[in-house]
Design a protein around this motif. Structure first.
Motif, mmCIF file in Angstrom:
data_model
loop_
_atom_site.group_PDB
_atom_site.id
_atom_site.type_symbol
_atom_site.label_atom_id
_atom_site.label_comp_id
_atom_site.label_asym_id
_atom_site.label_seq_id
_atom_site.Cartn_x
_atom_site.Cartn_y
_atom_site.Cartn_z
ATOM 1 N N GLU A 1 0.896 -1.218 0.037
ATOM 2 C CA GLU A 1 -0.166 -0.155 0.039
ATOM 3 C C GLU A 1 0.922 1.333 0.136
ATOM 4 O O GLU A 1 2.052 1.189 0.405
ATOM 5 C CB GLU A 1 -1.021 0.096 1.264
ATOM 6 C CG GLU A 1 -1.845 -1.042 1.262
ATOM 7 C CD GLU A 1 -1.339 -2.173 2.246
ATOM 8 O OE1 GLU A 1 -2.244 -2.879 3.033
ATOM 9 O OE2 GLU A 1 -0.151 -2.115 2.742
ATOM 10 N N THR B 1 -2.301 -2.336 -9.992
ATOM 11 C CA THR B 1 -2.910 -1.918 -8.672
ATOM 12 C C THR B 1 -4.305 -1.580 -8.578
ATOM 13 O O THR B 1 -5.181 -1.654 -9.519
ATOM 14 C CB THR B 1 -2.311 -0.273 -8.700
ATOM 15 O OG1 THR B 1 -3.066 0.458 -9.522
ATOM 16 C CG2 THR B 1 -0.819 -0.476 -8.764
ATOM 17 N N LYS C 1 -1.262 -0.932 -14.637
ATOM 18 C CA LYS C 1 0.006 -0.930 -13.496
ATOM 19 C C LYS C 1 -0.302 -1.915 -12.459
ATOM 20 O O LYS C 1 0.424 -2.132 -11.476
ATOM 21 C CB LYS C 1 -0.242 0.458 -12.736
ATOM 22 C CG LYS C 1 -0.042 1.707 -13.441
ATOM 23 C CD LYS C 1 -0.178 3.170 -12.898
ATOM 24 C CE LYS C 1 0.106 4.207 -13.652
ATOM 25 N NZ LYS C 1 -0.241 5.450 -13.326
ATOM 26 N N ASN D 1 -6.955 0.951 -6.683
ATOM 27 C CA ASN D 1 -7.021 2.516 -5.905
ATOM 28 C C ASN D 1 -8.308 2.707 -5.080
ATOM 29 O O ASN D 1 -9.115 2.174 -5.392
ATOM 30 C CB ASN D 1 -6.432 3.255 -6.999
ATOM 31 C CG ASN D 1 -5.551 3.045 -7.699
ATOM 32 O OD1 ASN D 1 -4.266 2.760 -7.252
ATOM 33 N ND2 ASN D 1 -5.731 2.877 -9.060
ATOM 34 N N SER E 1 -3.275 3.733 -2.896
ATOM 35 C CA SER E 1 -2.831 2.647 -4.012
ATOM 36 C C SER E 1 -2.391 1.384 -3.287
ATOM 37 O O SER E 1 -1.722 1.525 -2.342
ATOM 38 C CB SER E 1 -1.797 3.076 -4.820
ATOM 39 O OG SER E 1 -1.570 2.383 -6.040
ATOM 40 N N CYS E 2 -2.680 0.481 -3.907
ATOM 41 C CA CYS E 2 -2.201 -0.947 -3.547
ATOM 42 C C CYS E 2 -1.597 -1.724 -4.858
ATOM 43 O O CYS E 2 -2.431 -1.956 -5.884
ATOM 44 C CB CYS E 2 -3.284 -1.868 -2.850
ATOM 45 S SG CYS E 2 -2.771 -3.528 -2.458
ATOM 46 N N ARG F 1 -5.758 9.682 -2.223
ATOM 47 C CA ARG F 1 -5.988 8.450 -2.971
ATOM 48 C C ARG F 1 -4.933 7.357 -2.422
ATOM 49 O O ARG F 1 -3.818 7.653 -2.411
ATOM 50 C CB ARG F 1 -5.607 8.891 -4.208
ATOM 51 C CG ARG F 1 -5.535 7.931 -5.363
ATOM 52 C CD ARG F 1 -5.069 8.439 -6.597
ATOM 53 N NE ARG F 1 -5.053 7.263 -7.549
ATOM 54 C CZ ARG F 1 -5.783 6.884 -8.521
ATOM 55 N NH1 ARG F 1 -7.012 7.343 -8.598
ATOM 56 N NH2 ARG F 1 -5.418 6.116 -9.463
ATOM 57 N N GLU G 1 -10.100 5.935 -4.051
ATOM 58 C CA GLU G 1 -10.070 7.327 -3.911
ATOM 59 C C GLU G 1 -11.067 7.705 -2.796
ATOM 60 O O GLU G 1 -12.247 7.487 -2.850
ATOM 61 C CB GLU G 1 -10.702 7.789 -5.271
ATOM 62 C CG GLU G 1 -10.666 9.420 -5.495
ATOM 63 C CD GLU G 1 -9.188 9.992 -5.592
ATOM 64 O OE1 GLU G 1 -8.572 9.387 -6.266
ATOM 65 O OE2 GLU G 1 -9.012 11.201 -5.116
ATOM 66 N N CYS H 1 -4.981 -3.396 2.507
ATOM 67 C CA CYS H 1 -5.324 -3.911 1.011
ATOM 68 C C CYS H 1 -5.397 -5.244 1.355
ATOM 69 O O CYS H 1 -4.572 -6.007 2.220
ATOM 70 C CB CYS H 1 -4.100 -3.673 -0.065
ATOM 71 S SG CYS H 1 -4.644 -4.326 -1.621
ATOM 72 N N ARG I 1 -9.496 -0.345 -10.406
ATOM 73 C CA ARG I 1 -8.355 -1.254 -10.636
ATOM 74 C C ARG I 1 -7.775 -0.898 -11.841
ATOM 75 O O ARG I 1 -8.465 -0.444 -12.945
ATOM 76 C CB ARG I 1 -8.822 -2.638 -10.827
ATOM 77 C CG ARG I 1 -7.537 -3.751 -10.917
ATOM 78 C CD ARG I 1 -8.012 -5.198 -11.058
ATOM 79 N NE ARG I 1 -7.040 -5.899 -11.629
ATOM 80 C CZ ARG I 1 -5.906 -6.484 -10.943
ATOM 81 N NH1 ARG I 1 -5.869 -6.100 -9.626
ATOM 82 N NH2 ARG I 1 -4.848 -7.140 -11.389
ATOM 83 N N ASP I 2 -6.185 -0.680 -11.780
ATOM 84 C CA ASP I 2 -5.622 -0.223 -12.914
ATOM 85 C C ASP I 2 -4.912 -1.381 -13.441
ATOM 86 O O ASP I 2 -3.790 -1.923 -12.893
ATOM 87 C CB ASP I 2 -4.726 1.070 -12.531
ATOM 88 C CG ASP I 2 -3.870 1.501 -13.710
ATOM 89 O OD1 ASP I 2 -3.604 0.607 -14.836
ATOM 90 O OD2 ASP I 2 -3.474 2.496 -13.693
#
Length: 124
Positions: free
Chosen positions: A6, A78, A76, A80, A21-22, A19, A82, A96, A72-73
């Motif tokens: 994370e 990841t 990348k 996220n 991110s994991c 924001r 927000e 996460c 989900r990206d």
């Protein structure tokens, strides 16, 4: 094994946004769902949001609906979170979680893998 890391925590004022991110690595094919939980001092770890991989559906704790968004990206690798309009009572360590067991996805028992957590502090 699946590794989760994370990032993005910090100190914000009430009403601000943040924001998280994991980053996911390892045996990612095992990951059916990815979720965020949070744990405040003296309290149990609680469900915040989930992203279900194969259906691409999401769900949220009632207390964050309309203010938090999980996404989900794939590029990348990841997931996220927000967070908008943060409240002081939402200060916690945010974790996460990934994978899935037969237990409810809204409980900590529903996940095989966990990150180390990231601290979110919200000042009033």
């Amino acid at each position: 094994q699946v590794r989760l890391v994370e990032s993005g925590g910090g100190l914000v004022q009430a009403g601000d946004s943040l924001r998280l991110s994991c980053a996911v690595s390892g045996r990612t094919f095992e990951v059916v769902s990815m979720s965020w939980f949070r744990q405040a001092p003296g309290k149990e770890r609680a469900f915040v949001a989930t992203f279900r991989r194969f259906s691409s559906t999401t769900d949220y704790a009632d207390s964050v609906k309309g203010r938090f968004t999980i996404s989900r990206d794939n590029a990348k690798n990841t997931v996220n979170l927000e967070m908008n309009s943060l409240k002081p009572e939402e200060a916690a360590v945010y974790y996460c979680a990934a994978g899935r067991t037969t237990a409810s996805e809204y409980t900590t028992s529903g996940y095989n893998y966990w990150g180390q957590g990231t601290q979110v502090t919200v000042s009033s």
